[in-house]
Scaffold this active site. Structure first.
Site, short mmCIF file in Angstrom:
data_model
loop_
_atom_site.label_atom_id
_atom_site.label_comp_id
_atom_site.label_asym_id
_atom_site.label_seq_id
_atom_site.Cartn_x
_atom_site.Cartn_y
_atom_site.Cartn_z
CD GLN A 181 -0.22 -1.51 3.06
OE1 GLN A 181 -0.10 -2.43 2.27
NE2 GLN A 181 -0.20 -1.69 4.36
CG ASN A 204 7.84 -7.50 2.77
OD1 ASN A 204 7.54 -7.03 1.68
ND2 ASN A 204 7.01 -7.50 3.79
CB THR A 227 20.14 -9.40 2.81
OG1 THR A 227 19.53 -8.13 3.03
CG2 THR A 227 21.62 -9.28 3.12
CD GLN A 249 24.70 -8.63 6.63
OE1 GLN A 249 24.93 -8.03 7.68
NE2 GLN A 249 23.88 -8.14 5.71
CG HIS A 252 19.09 -8.77 6.47
ND1 HIS A 252 18.45 -7.56 6.49
CD2 HIS A 252 20.41 -8.48 6.55
CE1 HIS A 252 19.33 -6.58 6.58
NE2 HIS A 252 20.53 -7.12 6.61
CD GLU A 317 22.25 -6.77 -0.69
OE1 GLU A 317 21.74 -5.68 -0.35
OE2 GLU A 317 21.81 -7.86 -0.28
CG HIS A 318 26.08 -7.29 1.48
ND1 HIS A 318 24.82 -7.83 1.71
CD2 HIS A 318 25.96 -5.96 1.62
CE1 HIS A 318 23.98 -6.84 2.00
NE2 HIS A 318 24.64 -5.70 1.95
CG ASP A 351 23.90 -3.93 6.05
OD1 ASP A 351 23.92 -3.72 4.82
OD2 ASP A 351 23.63 -5.03 6.55
CD GLU A 406 18.61 4.36 -40.48
OE1 GLU A 406 17.74 5.13 -40.01
OE2 GLU A 406 19.62 4.01 -39.85
CG HIS A 411 13.61 10.54 -39.83
ND1 HIS A 411 12.33 10.07 -39.76
CD2 HIS A 411 14.15 10.36 -38.59
CE1 HIS A 411 12.09 9.63 -38.53
NE2 HIS A 411 13.18 9.79 -37.80
#
Length: 426
Positions: A181, A204, A227, A249, A252, A317-318, A351, A406, A411
């Site tokens: 939302q 999430n 993560t 980690q 998470h 990612e890490h 982080d 073309e 053009h």
């Protein structure tokens, strides 16, 4: 290369992603159709939160900040100082350019901030205070005029420190609103929330999927999934540090992948044993244990060159480097969100406080993009200007022939009009 511990298959992961996608699509359609009414129903259902207004007034914000302990305020401001200074240095590296590549022909680009941005700061079990610094503050450094921020209430309570961080970072509007939302409200707009041009921030699986489905109506920073953490280690590393940094980690969420690539088989098995030990004492073991069980990997390689190949294949990612020469990976790896070089640093520093941004690519996206930074909020747009009739004629003759090649007659006529008009004096 030898896989000592595999993670979940891609097929299992894809099935879960499909279920989330359907739920998000229905929610977005509902919010698009019924606006604030649908937003309020979702907030009541998922967050048990239905205030008179989801937007906090300035008086309410100041009352909330007044309840945050002074040492927490100081810690937040310390982190924001580091993040602001690094973002300002990045901004300074972005320059407008203008060149005259042909006499009388001016080409240039200029960097223009996005006009409005919506930032999502996750709540739930882990109120991600740091995400306020990473998104709101960085957007403001980039020069974004209107930055709004959403964060969910936690068990019906206001997350005081998060609100303080959003305010200190410079948010122009703050909403106590979470989940699908929040993302849909910022992107689509409702009767009470003006839409933005771009939405950013982690969240999430439902927040991430909402961002994916809303992309196109608005810009996004990147597709952020669970993560991911990779440790690359040789025989100079120790199992306690590796286990600590992986599980640290993994907490998470239950779908957060953790992996170890190592040249030492002895270290691999010591780490497996140490992870089992730490899971008996880690306060967040209920989450980290599932993450490790389902998504943890241990890969044994023959040498550092193979470690680079496997690390780039995972594109996590890490990526934490615990080897005798960490800079080897800085020089040779190409696919990662952020590197953490040597035992003195770790992913938690990035982080929360050190200054680099923690919103980073996941699910292989590091193959083609970096993470959130000041440049993500800036559009590099081009312009051209021809100063003389001679230059227009010169360019026009080439342009007309290339357009005709073309079969673009219209053009070509744009070019030929200039050739006829400006070439009279040739």
């Amino acid at each position: 290369m030898k896989v000592i511990k595999p993670g979940k298959s891609k097929e299992d992961v894809s099935k879960k992603d499909f279920e989330v996608s359907q739920i998000v699509a229905d929610a977005i359609k509902d919010i698009e159709t019924r606006g604030d009414t649908a937003v309020r129903e979702f907030s009541e259902k998922f967050d048990k939160w239905s205030p008179k207004s989801f937007r906090l007034s300035e008086d309410e914000i100041q009352e909330i900040i007044a309840q945050v302990p002074k040492d927490v305020v100081e810690d937040i401001k310390f982190a924001q100082k580091n993040i602001r200074e690094f973002a300002e240095a990045q901004l300074a590296s972005l320059n407008n350019i203008e060149v005259e590549n042909i006499p009388g022909v001016i080409l240039g680009h200029k960097n223009i901030p996005v006009n409005s941005v919506g930032c999502y700061i996750p709540g739930g079990r882990y109120p991600m205070v740091a995400s306020a610094h990473m998104s709101v503050l960085t957007a403001k450094v980039a020069g974004v005029k209107r930055v709004i921020a959403c964060t969910p209430p936690i068990n019906g309570e206001i997350p005081h420190a998060t609100i303080a961080a959003m305010s200190f970072a410079g948010a122009d509007e703050i909403y106590l609103l979470g989940g699908i939302q929040a993302m849909a409200s910022m992107a689509i707009g409702t009767e009470t929330i003006q839409p933005v041009d771009m939405i950013v921030g982690p969240g999430n699986a439902f927040v991430a999927e909402a961002k994916r489905q809303l992309y196109g109506r608005v810009g996004i920073d990147l597709f952020a999934g669970p993560t991911e953490t990779l440790v690359i280690a040789d025989e100079t590393a120790d199992a306690e540090m590796i286990a600590t940094d992986l599980l640290g980690q993994g907490e998470h969420g239950p779908t957060s992948p953790c992996a170890l690539i190592t040249t030492s088989e002895k270290l691999a098995y010591e780490t497996l044993k140490e992870i089992d030990r730490q899971l008996t004492i880690l306060p967040t073991a209920d989450v980290a244990s599932v993450s490790w069980r389902d998504y943890g990997q241990v890969i044994l390689v023959d040498n550092l060159e193979e470690a680079v190949i496997e690390g780039d294949r995972l594109a996590f990612e890490h990526v934490e480097i615990l080897t005798e020469n960490p800079d080897y990976f800085l020089e040779n790896m190409t696919n990662y969100g952020c590197l953490f070089l040597g035992p003195e640093t770790n992913v938690a520093y990035g982080d929360k406080v050190i200054g680099t941004n923690h919103t980073l690519p996941t699910k292989g996206a590091a193959r083609y993009t970096g993470g959130l930074w000041v440049g993500k909020f800036i559009k590099t747009v081009t312009y051209q200007k021809i100063k003389t009739p001679e230059a227009s004629t010169y360019i026009g003759e080439y342009a007309a022939r290339l357009c005709q090649l073309e079969n673009f007659a219209g053009h070509a006529e744009q070019a030929l009009l200039r050739v006829r008009r400006y070439g009279k004096n040739k």
